[in-house]
Design an enzyme around this catalytic site. Sequence first.
Site: not given
Length: 439
Positions: A256, A312
């Site tokens: 993740d 991100r």
Amino acid sequence: MRLLPVSRTRMLHVALGIALLAAIGAPASADDTRDISRETLAADDGWAAAEGGTTGGAAADDAHVFTVRNRAELVRALDGGSATPKIIRIAGTIDANTDDEGRRLDCADYATDGYSLKKYLAAYDPRTWGSAKPSGPQEEARQASAARQAERVEIAVGANTTIVGLGDSAVLEGASLQIKDAGNVIIRNVELRDAYDCFPVWQPNTGGLGDWKSAYDNLWLRGARQVWIDHVTASDGDHPDAEEPTYFGRNYLHHDGLLDITNASDLVTVSWSRFADHDKAMLVGNSDSATGDRGKLRITLHHNEFESVVQRAPRVRFGQVHLYNNRYVVPDDAHDYRYSWGVGTESAIYAENNAFTTPGHVEAADLVKSWNGSALHQTGSLFNGFLVDLLAINNAYNSGSERDLTADVGWTPPLGAPIDSAVKADHDVARGAGAGRIR
């Protein structure tokens, strides 16, 4: 009293004696005896220095200073995430995927109740299963298997804690460090590597085409307050997701985030750290509907390196995030790069003097992505050696479906050390960011 002259021979003997004492272990200088485990955040070092600052476990007594070499020792030292002031020094490599006797565990050791990837893929193939959320025996077996792994790799860090790596080779492998509803934490000089989820879940309706979702971030802050992360290296280690196979037309992701800061976490400084070889590196705020994040997620990111990161770096919702003197490197062979700064719902990014190096197929217009954002303050951005206005470029080249961003984010950073030029920061961060590089 008449002073007798000192002969040259005697002077030479004294000098040799001093040199000999140094060679056999005479007291070292202050620089040689620096104990970083007792260091606290400087008074002006970003948001984590506000409202009382961040001291971690600096107040720990001798009984709560630990040197740990394996998972069992680490878990004992953390004491279930207690708030007792403590200093934990990591020596060497600690593998979270081990049992209480130190035996290495792999995915097969966690699998239970008849779970197998082959059966899971057959059960939930979209061509036969459709778009419904997975349910039934194989999904239940996956959940049970995942729970067994989580017991090993999810490691809680409590308040008033300092975790620091010894020397230049401290590694925490396979773990998901989690600071949940705790404050005053320092993590420094350690490599966080390969938080590998053995049992990703298929989510048919994610992103329109479906996607694989994994469970573990290398470091996850949830409801955390006053946290300093410094000289940390985070990556997928020897298991990059880019090398994983494709199932149902989507990359089978086992990782993740590298560092996620969510659930109204606040007053965080991330400095001189390295985030590398990963897809979704850093998420600030996890949902557009998480309105409890308003007034929180105040974060400073400075002198960090993001290398071979797809997206991100960070993606922000709600937070007041100060980005300065960071270094971004997109490698020549990167063909999956998406963006670096994600300007999300009610985000207020204040960016100063950051440097980007990219190959020719990545343009300055690719660096910023708006996710329902409205504002971005940026100055001094360096793109392949040229100063650029990323706000103006974003507004000129956005898709047309996105609204233009304004420069007024509604705040200015109250704390921060002197800001270097992007050129200097690019050079200094390349040499000094990451674990094992504290000077």
